[in-house]
Design a protein around this motif. Structure first.
Motif: not given
Ligand SMILES: [Fe+2]
Ligand SMILES: [Fe+2]
Length: 177
Positions: A42-47, A84-94, A96-100, A145-146
């Motif tokens: 779901a998260a990937a589809r929303a993104i 790109f780095a910010l996106g990858a780093a937040t996605a690696l945290l999970g 919810e971090a990607a959405m944050a 995201a919220i």
């Protein structure tokens, strides 16, 4: 078109430059997130949906820059890598971090677009309409995201604060450079 009409005043030029940079940066953040998250879930589809809207925003600002002969920011390669780095780093945290990340970015972009609309007043209806339309979509991204749990991300206040600070810095730099 007269020469006078073809020229864009300095304030508007800065607005176009920073907005194109921001929309480009947004596409790079989502590219980084999707590179990590793939296309399932779901998260990937929303993104992916938000990413498609950012792509349309970028295309529109690319066209406005070209029409009005405004050069893009010289920092484009930096925003490409940093986004790109910010996106990858937040996605690696999970997820919810990607959405944050999206929530933090959109909070700053909403303020930024609102300040631009105030500054423009009635002098440039085409640009105001574009910014107004995009701001509506950015607000939807923030809400998405919220709703997807951004605030449950690890160290949310710290993460959000750091990303918002980075956004404000990127905005100030892209207006000038
Ligand atoms: Fe956007
Ligand atoms: Fe957005």
């Amino acid at each position: 078109m007269t020469l006078r009409q073809a020229q864009v005043d300095r304030d508007t030029e800065r607005m176009l430059r920073v907005d194109q940079a921001g929309e480009f940066g947004a596409t790079r953040i989502y590219a980084g997130q999707l590179a990590v998250m793939g296309t399932q879930g779901a998260a990937a589809r929303a993104i992916a949906h938000m990413a498609a809207q950012e792509e349309a925003h970028r295309v529109r600002f690319d066209a406005l820059l070209a029409e009005r002969r405004v050069r893009p920011t010289l920092l484009q390669p930096l925003w490409s890598a940093a986004g790109f780095a910010l996106g990858a780093a937040t996605a690696l945290l999970g997820p919810e971090a990607a959405m944050a990340c999206t929530a933090a970015v959109e909070e700053e972009i909403d303020k930024h677009y609102t300040a631009q609309l105030d500054a423009l007043g009635t002098k440039d209806p085409e640009l105001s309409q574009t910014i107004g339309e995009f701001r509506t979509e950015e607000r939807t991204h923030h809400a998405t995201a919220i709703a997807a749990g951004a605030e449950r991300a690890p160290a949310y206040p710290l993460l959000s604060g750091a990303i918002r600070l980075g956004c404000r810095l990127a905005i100030r730099l892209s207006e000038r450079v």
